[in-house]
Every structure is written in structure tokens, then in C-alpha cells.
Scaffold this motif. Structure first.
Motif, PDB file in Angstrom:
ATOM      1  N   CYS A   1      30.257 -79.368  73.441  1.00  0.00           N
ATOM      2  CA  CYS A   1      29.337 -79.282  72.304  1.00  0.00           C
ATOM      3  C   CYS A   1      28.017 -79.949  72.637  1.00  0.00           C
ATOM      4  CB  CYS A   1      29.951 -79.907  71.054  1.00  0.00           C
ATOM      5  SG  CYS A   1      30.266 -81.668  71.214  1.00  0.00           S
ATOM      6  N   GLN A   2      27.021 -79.598  71.870  1.00  0.00           N
ATOM      7  CA  GLN A   2      25.682 -80.160  71.995  1.00  0.00           C
ATOM      8  C   GLN A   2      25.367 -80.928  70.736  1.00  0.00           C
ATOM      9  OE1 GLN A   2      23.267 -80.792  73.875  1.00  0.00           O
ATOM     10  NE2 GLN A   2      21.274 -80.379  72.979  1.00  0.00           N
ATOM     11  N   LEU A   3      24.941 -82.183  70.887  1.00  0.00           N
ATOM     12  CA  LEU A   3      24.556 -83.016  69.748  1.00  0.00           C
ATOM     13  C   LEU A   3      23.043 -83.013  69.645  1.00  0.00           C
ATOM     14  CD1 LEU A   3      25.541 -84.947  67.522  1.00  0.00           C
ATOM     15  CD2 LEU A   3      25.326 -86.812  69.158  1.00  0.00           C
TER      16      LEU A   3
ATOM     17  N   VAL B   1      26.589 -71.929  87.075  1.00  0.00           N
ATOM     18  CA  VAL B   1      27.104 -72.449  85.800  1.00  0.00           C
ATOM     19  C   VAL B   1      26.149 -72.005  84.694  1.00  0.00           C
ATOM     20  CG1 VAL B   1      27.619 -74.503  84.436  1.00  0.00           C
ATOM     21  CG2 VAL B   1      28.239 -74.430  86.855  1.00  0.00           C
ATOM     22  N   ASN B   2      26.693 -71.423  83.651  1.00  0.00           N
ATOM     23  CA  ASN B   2      25.893 -70.967  82.511  1.00  0.00           C
ATOM     24  C   ASN B   2      26.345 -71.689  81.247  1.00  0.00           C
ATOM     25  OD1 ASN B   2      24.112 -69.304  80.923  1.00  0.00           O
ATOM     26  ND2 ASN B   2      25.913 -68.162  80.266  1.00  0.00           N
ATOM     27  N   LEU B   3      25.372 -72.147  80.447  1.00  0.00           N
ATOM     28  CA  LEU B   3      25.645 -72.824  79.184  1.00  0.00           C
ATOM     29  C   LEU B   3      25.239 -71.886  78.051  1.00  0.00           C
ATOM     30  CD1 LEU B   3      24.180 -76.348  80.064  1.00  0.00           C
ATOM     31  CD2 LEU B   3      26.486 -75.457  80.494  1.00  0.00           C
ATOM     32  N   PHE B   4      26.234 -71.440  77.286  1.00  0.00           N
ATOM     33  CA  PHE B   4      26.001 -70.468  76.215  1.00  0.00           C
ATOM     34  C   PHE B   4      26.182 -71.149  74.849  1.00  0.00           C
ATOM     35  CE2 PHE B   4      27.773 -67.584  73.061  1.00  0.00           C
ATOM     36  CZ  PHE B   4      26.803 -66.593  73.035  1.00  0.00           C
ATOM     37  N   PRO B   5      25.248 -70.952  73.904  1.00  0.00           N
ATOM     38  CA  PRO B   5      24.114 -70.026  73.916  1.00  0.00           C
ATOM     39  C   PRO B   5      22.974 -70.511  74.818  1.00  0.00           C
ATOM     40  CG  PRO B   5      24.136 -71.272  71.870  1.00  0.00           C
ATOM     41  CD  PRO B   5      25.395 -71.632  72.580  1.00  0.00           C
TER      42      PRO B   5
ATOM     43  N   VAL C   1      29.266 -75.200  72.481  1.00  0.00           N
ATOM     44  CA  VAL C   1      28.675 -74.623  73.690  1.00  0.00           C
ATOM     45  C   VAL C   1      29.800 -74.200  74.624  1.00  0.00           C
ATOM     46  CG1 VAL C   1      27.222 -75.024  75.714  1.00  0.00           C
ATOM     47  CG2 VAL C   1      26.599 -76.028  73.506  1.00  0.00           C
ATOM     48  N   GLN C   2      29.702 -72.972  75.142  1.00  0.00           N
ATOM     49  CA  GLN C   2      30.676 -72.494  76.125  1.00  0.00           C
ATOM     50  C   GLN C   2      30.087 -72.663  77.530  1.00  0.00           C
ATOM     51  OE1 GLN C   2      31.785 -68.136  76.869  1.00  0.00           O
ATOM     52  NE2 GLN C   2      33.494 -68.854  75.602  1.00  0.00           N
TER      53      GLN C   2
ATOM     54  N   GLY D   1      20.716 -71.844  81.344  1.00  0.00           N
ATOM     55  CA  GLY D   1      20.987 -71.971  79.913  1.00  0.00           C
ATOM     56  C   GLY D   1      20.171 -73.061  79.267  1.00  0.00           C
ATOM     57  N   LEU D   2      18.894 -73.206  79.718  1.00  0.00           N
ATOM     58  CA  LEU D   2      17.984 -74.234  79.198  1.00  0.00           C
ATOM     59  C   LEU D   2      18.594 -75.625  79.317  1.00  0.00           C
ATOM     60  CD1 LEU D   2      16.323 -72.590  76.050  1.00  0.00           C
ATOM     61  CD2 LEU D   2      15.436 -72.814  78.363  1.00  0.00           C
ATOM     62  N   ALA D   3      19.122 -75.935  80.510  1.00  0.00           N
ATOM     63  CA  ALA D   3      19.710 -77.244  80.774  1.00  0.00           C
ATOM     64  C   ALA D   3      18.611 -78.247  81.104  1.00  0.00           C
ATOM     65  CB  ALA D   3      20.698 -77.142  81.938  1.00  0.00           C
TER      66      ALA D   3
END
Length: 501
Positions: A13-15, A71-75, A23-24, A40-42
Motif C-alpha cells: 500500500c501507499q500512504l 518491477v512495476n507499481l500499479f496504479p 498498490v500491486q 510506476g512513478l517510483a
């Protein structure tokens, strides 16, 4: 099979302030030149996790495959930051490499920062994250000490993890990790801090003690005015000791906020309401929130508790004016760079000030050294709109040194019992549909007379009635009497003495 692509997925998850978003995390091993990319805008802290994950997996006996790792962070359209991504990225990679069953990982969420040796480390805000994940996933894997804190949350299984190796063994069925048993919060946890301060230390201020009980009972904002040494600051410092313990949804909200700003278990799990006393040099962003990215301020940290502003006129006008809307709405909405965040801010404001810059205007035993212009400028720092939001503006008189005070032995425990009994009576009257109490005929006549003579606004009228209702409850009455309204107005009268009608 040659050329087959392996894909692993995990959840985290994103806080963002106090908001929690699922977040997946997707990981894929590809051929070609060796590279490790996170998309994924990391943010920078997530980009650095590549080295922590690589070293942690190597220390855990896992060699990353040759070729490109993606590695992809979705969304992927929301900016992300923090260090809680290390563990979900490592587990997604382990799933992509076939080291764990992808189906088991799909039901769980992973939160935690990895050390270079593969050990799991605590992160900020994890309690709020877990609260946001309840109902979204079945189980969460956390660092051991934080898992113990989060085991007070119902509706989800919490697993304590010491290292990446232990977690991999669990998912391979080699050595099961047992979930933390649910813990009930101990009521009155945090009393040790309260015990350092007590109203029994205050002698000869009967009326001030009653004012503090009234404020705690009805959540009445309070401004104390008086010369130095009369007990204003002393009373405000002890205000938290007479507040009842938090429980239910309010307690969960406070625990979530605390977890963002501290990692101490005893502070996060305390059932005592927060009490914040910022210095008057604080900025507007520090007080109400702001910055980029948007962060909550002191008023959010004081949610469901007390905000003490001593030496009120020394705070900047920008800070004081920014308090007006949160005091009405119980929340603060902030907009920065086209991003909007709303944070809770249901606090009790307790303030104190001197009648003039030197503090001795009107004092019998000291001469005031201030000019009329200085006195006027000093008081004008507190605007009329802000004054209108105080339920009580009370002038603190000199300390009774005769030793005849009827309340000099009353301590914080007895005062808190009065507050708790009063709140119980309010709940009982609400159950009988008798809240708020009706005003007696004599009270209505007095209220109309006061309203016309002092040109009371609708807000002032409502606050006067609410204060009179608290006085009615304090004396265990059924209706608001003329005496209740007269006494309630006396606790607001200092406003008209020092600022006029």
C-alpha cells in the motif's frame, strides 16, 4: 520452457498523508543485458530499494537471474514514496523466480524495509497502513515489533517477520510463521505520563478548576486572560489529565495518526488523548499542514485531543486565521500543486494570553509599562472572528492565598470523574431524546436580553447555549435555568471587557 516469461505479483500500500491506497507490485525476469528497473512513478527512496533488495536477497542465499529485471507499481499514474516497498518487491521477485507459490502471495500484503543482511526493519505509519488494508487483503506480513502493535486491529491476520529468509521458508512450507494473537488495548495505558502532572498542585484557583472541567465536559474552546503567575499555563499543561480515555473509532484514528509520527509502541497504543503544545514560532504549514508533498500538521496530530496555544498573540496572524475553518469543520482541506488532501482536525483549543505585552495591565500589585497603542496592538493580534469561536474567554484572577479554597484538594482524578459522569448523563439524555436540554422561560428572557444588548452573533448564541447546557449537566439538572445562562455568560464576559462588543 525456453523463452517463457515469469511474472510475480504481490500487494502492498501507499500512504499519502493519512490516505491509504492499495498498490500491486509486479516483477518480471527478462532476457538481454543485466538491468534492474522500477517503473510506476517510483520516487528516489523506491529507486534506492533496488540495491537493498539485491543485497538482501544475496544475503538470503538467492542469486538474481541474469538479464533484465522489471518491477512495476500499479496504479502507475500515482507518485509513490517510502521504504515499505522493499519486502513486496523482494517477494514479487521470489515469485517470478519460482521460489514461492504465486497463488499464496496473491492473498497477502507485504510491508517493510529490508536491511542489507535480509533483516526486516520497521517503517513509519504502518498502523495507519494496516487500518487501510482491513477488508482488502486476508493477511499482512510485517516486521515483528510492528506486527505486535498492529495485532490490536481486528479483521485481519498479522504475521511477524524477522527476515526475508524466514518469510521464504514460510511460503515454501518449511517453517510456518504463526500469526499474532489479537491483543486488547489496556485501558488507561499512558497514565504514567499524566501522573507527572496533577491539578492538586494548583492551590486557590477554584473557579479555574471548574472552568477546566466544563471545557473537558462539553469540548468548549477556552481562552484564559490574566497577568503572569496566576496559573494559566499550569492549568493548560494539566488539561489532558482530566480527559476520559479514548475508545472505539476515535482511538483507532488517533493511533493511526500517531504511527505516522512515532514508532514507540507505548505512545501509539496509549488510550490517552493527545495534547500538543507548539511554540509560537511555528509556521502555518507546521500548524495546519502543507508542504510538498502535503503533510498533516499539529492540528491533525491533536485530533480527538487538545491543542494548547500559550501566549496566543505571539503566534503569527497567518497561523491564527488558519485555525478558524478547522475549528468549525473538524477537518482541514489542503491544496498544493493540483493535489488535494483532507485531514481530520477535531481538537479542543485551549489558549492563554496576558492582558498586555508586559502582562500587568489592570493588576493591583504591579504597574503596567505599556502604552495604550501597545496594548491595543497586542490584543488585536487575536481577531474578532477567532474570538467568536471561543466558548469561554475567562479572566484568571490572582491566586487565593488565604487557604480557604473549597477545591484546593481536588486533584485530576476527581475532576476527571466529574467529566466522565457528566458525559454519561449526556449519553443518557440522548437516549431519552432529551438532549439538548430545553431552556426555562426565565432563561429565554435572559438570553434575549443578553443577545440584544451585546449584539451576539448566531455562533455566539449557540456557544452560549452549549456552555449553559454543560453547566446544567454539571449540576445534574433537566432544563437550562436562568442561573445556568447567567453563569455561562460570565465565563465569556472577559471578551467584552478587553475587546468591546
Amino acid at each position: 520452457m525456453k523463452g517463457k516469461l515469469m511474472l510475480g505479483r504481490t500487494m502492498t500500500c501507499q500512504l499519502d498523508g493519512l490516505s491509504v491506497g492499495i498498490v500491486q507490485v509486479e516483477a518480471e525476469t527478462l532476457g538481454g543485458f543485466s538491468a534492474f528497473s522500477i517503473v510506476g512513478l517510483a520516487g528516489p527512496s523506491i529507486q534506492e530499494s533496488k540495491e537493498r533488495v539485491r543485497s538482501a536477497m544475496r544475503s538470503s542465499g538467492i542469486a538474481l537471474p541474469p538479464g533484465k529485471i522489471l518491477v512495476n507499481l500499479f496504479p502507475a499514474d500515482e507518485r509513490k514514496s517510502g521504504t515499505q516497498w522493499d519486502l513486496p518487491i523482494a517477494m514479487a521477485l521470489a515469485s517470478a523466480m519460482g521460489l514461492v507459490d504465486p497463488k499464496r502471495c496473491a492473498r497477502a500484503a507485504f510491508i517493510g524495509e529490508l536491511g542489507l543482511d535480509g533483516s526486516l526493519r520497521p517503517i513509519a505509519g504502518v498502523f495507519q497502513m494496516v487500518l487501510g488494508l482491513v477488508g482488502q487483503v486476508e493477511e499482512i506480513f510485517l516486521e515483528e515489533s510492528q506486527a505486535r502493535i498492529c495485532s490490536t486491529i481486528e479483521g485481519i491476520r498479522i504475521y511477524p517477520v524477522n527476515s526475508l529468509v524466514d518469510l521464504l521458508r514460510h511460503f515454501r512450507g518449511e517453517e510456518e510463521i504463526q500469526p499474532c494473537p489479537h491483543r486488547n488495548l489496556d485501558k488507561n495505558q499512558g497514565e504514567e505520563e499524566d501522573g507527572l502532572l496533577d491539578f492538586k498542585d494548583m492551590k486557590g484557583q477554584d473557579q479555574l478548576k471548574k472552568i477546566m472541567v466544563l471545557s473537558a465536559l462539553g469540548h468548549h474552546h477556552l481562552l484564559l486572560i490574566g497577568p503572569p503567575g496566576n496559573g494559566k499555563s499550569m492549568a493548560l499543561e494539566r488539561a489532558g489529565t482530566i480527559q476520559p480515555d479514548l475508545e472505539g473509532q476515535g482511538l483507532r484514528e488517533v493511533m493511526g495518526v500517531r504511527s505516522i509520527f512515532t514508532g514507540r509502541e507505548e505512545e501509539i497504543l496509549s488510550t490517552r488523548p493527545p495534547l500538543l503544545m507548539p511554540h509560537y514560532s511555528i509556521t502555518r504549514a507546521g500548524l495546519v499542514g502543507g508542504g510538498s508533498p502535503i503533510q498533516p500538521g499539529i492540528i491533525t496530530r491533536a485530533h480527538r485531543g487538545i491543542l494548547v496555544l500559550d501566549e496566543l498573540p505571539l503566534f503569527s496572524n497567518e497561523c491564527l486565521d488558519a485555525l478558524r475553518l478547522p475549528m468549525d469543520r473538524k477537518e482541514i482541506s489542503l491544496l498544493r500543486n493540483h493535489r488535494s488532501r483532507t485531514y481530520p482536525s477535531d481538537f479542543l483549543l485551549l489558549s492563554a494570553m496576558n492582558p498586555c505585552p508586559c502582562g500587568y495591565y489592570g493588576a493591583e500589585d504591579h504597574d503596567c509599562a505599556c502604552s495604550p497603542y501597545q496594548v491595543k496592538s497586542y490584543r488585536e493580534k487575536v481577531s474578532q472572528p477567532l474570538l467568536d469561536r471561543f466558548d469561554m474567554v475567562f479572566e484568571v484572577g490572582p491566586v487565593d492565598k488565604t487557604g480557604k479554597s473549597s477545591m484546593k484538594e481536588k486533584d485530576s482524578t476527581k475532576m476527571r470523574e466529574e467529566v466522565e459522569e457528566g458525559r454519561d448523563r449526556i449519553q443518557f439524555m440522548k437516549g431519552k431524546e432529551k438532549w439538548p436540554p430545553k431552556v426555562s422561560p426565565g432563561g429565554k428572557a435572559l438570553l434575549e436580553e443578553i443577545s440584544v444588548f451585546f449584539h451576539l452573533s448566531s455562533r455566539s448564541l449557540n456557544k452560549l447555549l452549549a456552555l449553559a447546557a454543560s453547566l446544567c449537566i454539571l449540576r445534574a439538572g433537566e432544563k437550562i435555568s436562568e442561573e445556568d445562562l447567567a453563569e455561562a455568560f460570565q465565563y465569556r464576559r472577559a471578551r467584552y471587557k478587553y475587546w468591546g462588543k
